[in-house]
Structures are given as C-alpha cells and as structure tokens.
Scaffold this motif. Structure first.
Motif, short mmCIF file in Angstrom:
data_model
loop_
_atom_site.label_atom_id
_atom_site.label_comp_id
_atom_site.label_asym_id
_atom_site.label_seq_id
_atom_site.Cartn_x
_atom_site.Cartn_y
_atom_site.Cartn_z
N SER A 238 0.86 -1.18 0.00
CA SER A 238 0.00 0.00 0.00
C SER A 238 0.89 1.23 0.00
O SER A 238 1.93 1.25 0.67
N THR A 239 0.48 2.24 -0.75
CA THR A 239 1.17 3.53 -0.72
C THR A 239 0.44 4.42 0.27
O THR A 239 -0.76 4.65 0.14
N VAL A 240 1.15 4.89 1.27
CA VAL A 240 0.57 5.75 2.30
C VAL A 240 1.07 7.17 2.07
O VAL A 240 2.28 7.40 1.96
N VAL A 241 0.15 8.10 1.99
CA VAL A 241 0.47 9.51 1.73
C VAL A 241 0.16 10.32 2.98
O VAL A 241 -0.92 10.18 3.57
N GLY A 242 1.09 11.17 3.38
CA GLY A 242 0.89 12.00 4.56
C GLY A 242 2.15 12.78 4.87
O GLY A 242 3.17 12.65 4.18
N PHE A 243 2.11 13.58 5.93
CA PHE A 243 3.30 14.29 6.37
C PHE A 243 4.22 13.32 7.11
O PHE A 243 3.77 12.31 7.67
N GLU A 244 5.51 13.63 7.11
CA GLU A 244 6.51 12.65 7.51
C GLU A 244 6.29 12.09 8.91
O GLU A 244 6.38 10.87 9.13
N ALA A 245 6.00 12.94 9.89
CA ALA A 245 5.78 12.44 11.25
C ALA A 245 4.59 11.50 11.30
O ALA A 245 4.60 10.51 12.03
N ASP A 246 3.54 11.78 10.52
CA ASP A 246 2.38 10.91 10.48
C ASP A 246 2.70 9.59 9.78
O ASP A 246 2.19 8.53 10.18
N LEU A 247 3.52 9.64 8.74
CA LEU A 247 3.93 8.40 8.07
C LEU A 247 4.69 7.49 9.03
O LEU A 247 4.49 6.27 9.04
N GLU A 248 5.55 8.08 9.84
CA GLU A 248 6.29 7.28 10.82
C GLU A 248 5.34 6.64 11.81
O GLU A 248 5.48 5.46 12.17
N ALA A 249 4.33 7.40 12.26
CA ALA A 249 3.35 6.85 13.19
C ALA A 249 2.58 5.70 12.57
O ALA A 249 2.31 4.68 13.22
N VAL A 250 2.21 5.83 11.30
CA VAL A 250 1.48 4.77 10.62
C VAL A 250 2.32 3.50 10.53
O VAL A 250 1.85 2.40 10.84
N GLU A 251 3.58 3.65 10.12
CA GLU A 251 4.46 2.48 10.01
C GLU A 251 4.59 1.76 11.34
O GLU A 251 4.50 0.53 11.42
N LEU A 252 4.80 2.52 12.39
CA LEU A 252 5.02 1.92 13.70
C LEU A 252 3.76 1.28 14.27
O LEU A 252 3.78 0.17 14.77
#
Length: 373
Positions: A238-252
């Motif tokens: 899946s490609t997740v689009v967002g601001f960097e801090a939010d992307l890190e939160a999603v991954e974790l």
C-alpha cells in the motif's frame, strides 16, 4: 567474441525470448565466458537505475524479488543495488534506511551455470517491472530519526522476534506508549510553527496470506493518523500519503498491531483446535477481518477526541494537502469488498482481540497533562 556480444546473445536468449527453455541457453553462454562478468554486472546496474527511474525503491524491489524468486536472488539484488548506489544521487533518509535493510551477506558462489541462471532470472524480473508512482523524499538533511523512534523500532523488532505472546504484547504496549508521546510532540510543533514541506509518501508491504484484511487494517491506521492509503494488490504493498511524522506513526502502529493480531490469532486458533475445530484458513481470514474492522472503529472513535479547536485549522490545511497529493499520484482508484469472511468463531475472536489491543492512548492534541506535583 567480445564480452558485450556474449552478454547480448545471452540476453536475447534468456530475457527477451518467450520460451522458458532459452534461459539455459543464456546461462550456458555466460558460464562459458568469465570475461563477460564485468559487463554483466554493468548491465545489472543499468537495470536497477531504470527501476528507480520507473518509480521503484529498494524495499519495493526486494519485496517482489522475495515473492517471485528466492533467497539467492535476494542476495544478488542486494549486491547489485549497493553497486549501483555508488553512482546514484542522494535520495533521502527513507531510501538510505531501505538500503541498510538489504541482506548484508554476499550470495554463496556456486557453479558458474547456476550463478548465471540466477542472475538472468533476476534481470528478467527487473526488466519487466511496471512503472510506479514516483515518491520523492525531502532533502536528505531535512530530517533525522530521533532517539525515541530508534527505541520504538527496536522494541517492535523484539516483539516480532520473540516466541512468547505475553512478551510480544508487553513490548508492543511499551512501543505504543513511546509512539504516543512522539506523535504528540510532532503535532504540537506543527501547530506552533506549521512546516512548509509538502506531504510525502511511502510504500508499506502488505504480504500474503490474508493480505486483504491486512490492507484494511493499514487503511484504518493511516486514516486515524491523517494519512491516506492506496492498496496495490498485485504488487503486495500500500502507498501511504501524509506528512513525515504521520507516516512514521502509521508504520510503527501498523507493525505493532500486526504483531498483536498474529499473537492473539495464534492463541485463539490453538484454543479452537483443542476443541476439535480444524478450519484453520477460514478462521484466520475471519479473525483478521474482524480485527481490522474493530480496530479501525476504535481508532476512528479515538481520533474524534484527539483534536482541540486550536489545531483544527492546521489539520484541515494538512488534510487538503494530503488529498491533493493522493489525487495527483492516483487519479484513478477503485474500491473493493472484503472477501472470504465466513467463520463466525473467527470473527468473534478477532473482534475480542481488537478490543484488547493497545492502540495509541494520548491526551488531546494541543493540550498536555499537567506534570505530577
């Protein structure tokens, strides 16, 4: 005969011919001409560079090589990507992390024919990679990973590696506690001094089995963290689009919830089998579907209580930017329905596990709890 001619003849036989038998012909040509090895490596670096131009990243290629080929091919790819990286431009911290995650060992040397066969199989896959949406990163110096994120990643890695469910749950819970504090800090910084950067994007593997339920779970996590997820079922991410801090939160958070789901599913399945039930596949599919559905509902409900009025304009502006980036990357998307959910016991156990799962618990954004006296 020149080394270039040897490689060209091998490629015509093995990479471009429709017959699978031609692979042996190409491998035989390369095995018989050791002087062609350097040219073969140079062509491989060109295939890698072309993959980058077509939107692929190291983790994407490693993922599909792992799915379609084998361990030897993964080693060959890692060596090839590292060889090409010396001639590549700086790509950013996420790209660097993907390079670091590639297998460190060189592939074991076998006979020349077997080695040439594996190389040609890898090149044939690289040659046929379709174009992907390009995901450009911020400038390499724009972000560095915090010590807290390093601790979180280490905890999640231990949770994934342990064979003890209780330890996995404890490690996941601790990781989520740290993640909540990190997420609050980032949101407060954005509220006080909105960052000028545009939304970024990353690809997160959604691996079989039961990948549809996993994609639903990732979508729920992304939505709760002000991101958008678009699933590519054929290529397994899946490609997740967002601001960097939010992307890190999603991954974790996604990684942590998967650990908890797998641990809970294994435990519930063992209890079901002890009772005489053997429908393992349907039980797991229904368990994970229910888990994703219920966790998504919990995250959505929690998200409604996380935002204070002073942060609404900031988040609204960021949401518009994320939506615009998604629309530009994916002008055409379709929706899909969750399939194969037919086991009532699996659904019930999955929903119960989701209710027990530790999701991010934090004070509303923009308001910190007072420190103890």
């Amino acid at each position: 005969m020149s080394t270039s001619s040897t490689v060209d003849r091998a490629f015509r036989a093995a990479l471009y011919a429709p017959s699978g038998d031609a692979l042996d012909t190409g491998a035989s040509l390369l095995a018989a001409d050791s002087a062609a090895d350097a040219e073969l490596l140079r062509r491989g670096r060109e295939f890698v560079a072309t993959a980058w131009q077509r939107g692929w990243q190291p983790a994407d290629v490693a993922r599909i090589v792992g799915r379609e080929l084998g361990e030897v091919h993964a080693w060959l790819l890692a060596a090839l990507v590292r060889a090409q990286a010396a001639d590549d431009r700086p790509r950013g911290p996420r790209w660097t992390a993907q390079l670091d995650a590639l297998p460190p060992a060189e592939p074991p040397r076998t006979d020349r024919f077997s080695h040439a066969t594996a190389v040609l199989e890898l090149y044939r896959l690289l040659l046929r990679l379709p174009a992907l949406e390009p995901l450009d990163e911020p400038a390499p110096a724009s972000r560095t990973e915090s010590r807290m994120l390093t601790r979180i990643r280490a905890l999640l890695a231990k949770a994934e590696a342990t064979g003890y469910p209780e330890e996995a749950e404890a490690l996941s819970a601790k990781a989520q506690e740290l993640m909540a504090r990190h997420s609050v800090d980032e949101a407060l910084l954005a509220a006080r001094a909105p960052a000028p950067d545009a939304p970024g994007a990353c690809r997160i593997g959604v691996e079989p089995p039961y990948e549809q339920a996993k994609a639903v779970l990732l979508d729920a996590v992304a939505t709760a963290n002000h991101c958008r997820a678009v699933w590519n079922e054929a290529l397994g991410f899946s490609t997740v689009v967002g601001f960097e801090a939010d992307l890190e939160a999603v991954e974790l958070l996604y990684a942590s919830l998967l650990v908890q789901a797998t641990t809970a599913m294994t435990r519930a399945e063992a209890a079901q089998r002890a009772g005489g039930r053997k429908r393992t596949k349907t039980f797991r599919q229904s368990f994970l579907a229910a888990y994703a559905h219920r966790v998504g509902a919990r995250l959505a409900a929690a998200a409604e209580t996380q935002v204070t009025a002073d942060l609404l304009p900031v988040l609204a502006t960021r949401d518009v930017a994320v939506t615009d980036r998604v629309d530009r990357l994916f002008p055409e998307t379709t929706t899909t329905r969750l399939r194969g959910v037919s086991d009532t016991a699996g659904w019930t156990e999955g929903a119960r596990a989701a209710d027990r799962a530790r999701v991010t618990s934090r004070p509303p954004l923009g308001r910190r709890a007072a420190p103890p006296a």
